[in-house]
Design an enzyme around this catalytic site. Structure first.
Site, PDB file in Angstrom:
ATOM      1  N   ASP A 137       0.862  -1.183   0.000  1.00 15.39           N
ATOM      2  CA  ASP A 137       0.000   0.000   0.000  1.00 15.39           C
ATOM      3  C   ASP A 137       0.895   1.229   0.000  1.00 15.39           C
ATOM      4  OD1 ASP A 137      -2.380  -1.422   0.038  1.00 15.39           O
ATOM      5  OD2 ASP A 137      -2.600  -1.343   2.206  1.00 15.39           O
ATOM      6  N   ASP A 155      -7.092  -1.670  -4.198  1.00 17.51           N
ATOM      7  CA  ASP A 155      -8.103  -1.254  -3.217  1.00 17.51           C
ATOM      8  C   ASP A 155      -9.076  -0.248  -3.833  1.00 17.51           C
ATOM      9  OD1 ASP A 155      -6.778  -2.810  -1.303  1.00 17.51           O
ATOM     10  OD2 ASP A 155      -5.624  -1.106  -0.545  1.00 17.51           O
TER      11      ASP A 155
END
Length: 183
Positions: A137, A155
């Site tokens: 991330d 995501d």
């Protein structure tokens, strides 16, 4: 035997698949999300070398911040222990199969694209879990003391796909409710 909406009723049952446009749209969405996700993660790790930098401001309100996410989307369910990656990969791949089946069967283009984008995002994160034991991330939105979770393209595709699917379902239900009924 009678034919209703692509399905033969009676003694024989036939599978009904979506239109060519939904199949093509779904395939493009799946591949675009998966490739964009993996390419961005490769760039962040191998070219930009974000793990060495930690966090870099890109513009006001947006930073690249390195986070190794051992949980699911936006850090949910982070305390499941050593079997977490196996559990998350298994559940994600089961969901991917269901989403791809939905992509194959739907005649609604938005649903095909949304379900395939969600599946592409899920596969992108599964690849990370297999390669690294955690999801890469790095996108960090923040402003005026407010900070959002650090996330990635996968995501984003998952969240946007769910929102698009929900909106399309609401509109579809409203269209059905206002359509003249046949007797």
């Amino acid at each position: 035997m009678q034919r209703r909406g692509g399905i033969v009723t009676g003694a024989k049952i036939a599978l009904s698949f979506g239109r060519p446009a939904t199949l093509i749209g779904g395939a493009i969405a799946f591949l675009a999300v998966l490739l964009a996700d993996q390419a961005s993660k490769w760039w962040v790790l191998e070219v930009f070398k974000l793990p060495l930098k930690g966090s870099v401001d890109v513009m006001p309100g947006l930073s690249f911040t390195m986070v190794w996410n051992h949980a699911v989307t936006f850090g949910m369910l982070g305390g499941v222990g050593a079997y977490g990656p196996l559990l998350f990969c298994t559940l994600a791949l089961a969901a991917v199969l269901a989403l791809l089946w939905q992509t194959l069967r739907t005649t609604r283009l938005v649903v095909a694209i949304a379900s395939a984008a969600i599946a592409g995002g899920a596969v992108g994160n599964v690849i990370d879990r297999i390669r690294f034991g955690a999801v890469v991330d790095f996108i960090h939105a923040h402003a005026f003391g407010w900070s959002w979770y650090v996330f990635n393209i996968a995501d984003s595709a998952i969240v946007c796909g769910v929102i698009a699917w929900a909106i399309d379902s609401i509109w579809s239900d409203r269209r059905k409710a206002t359509a003249p009924r046949e007797h």
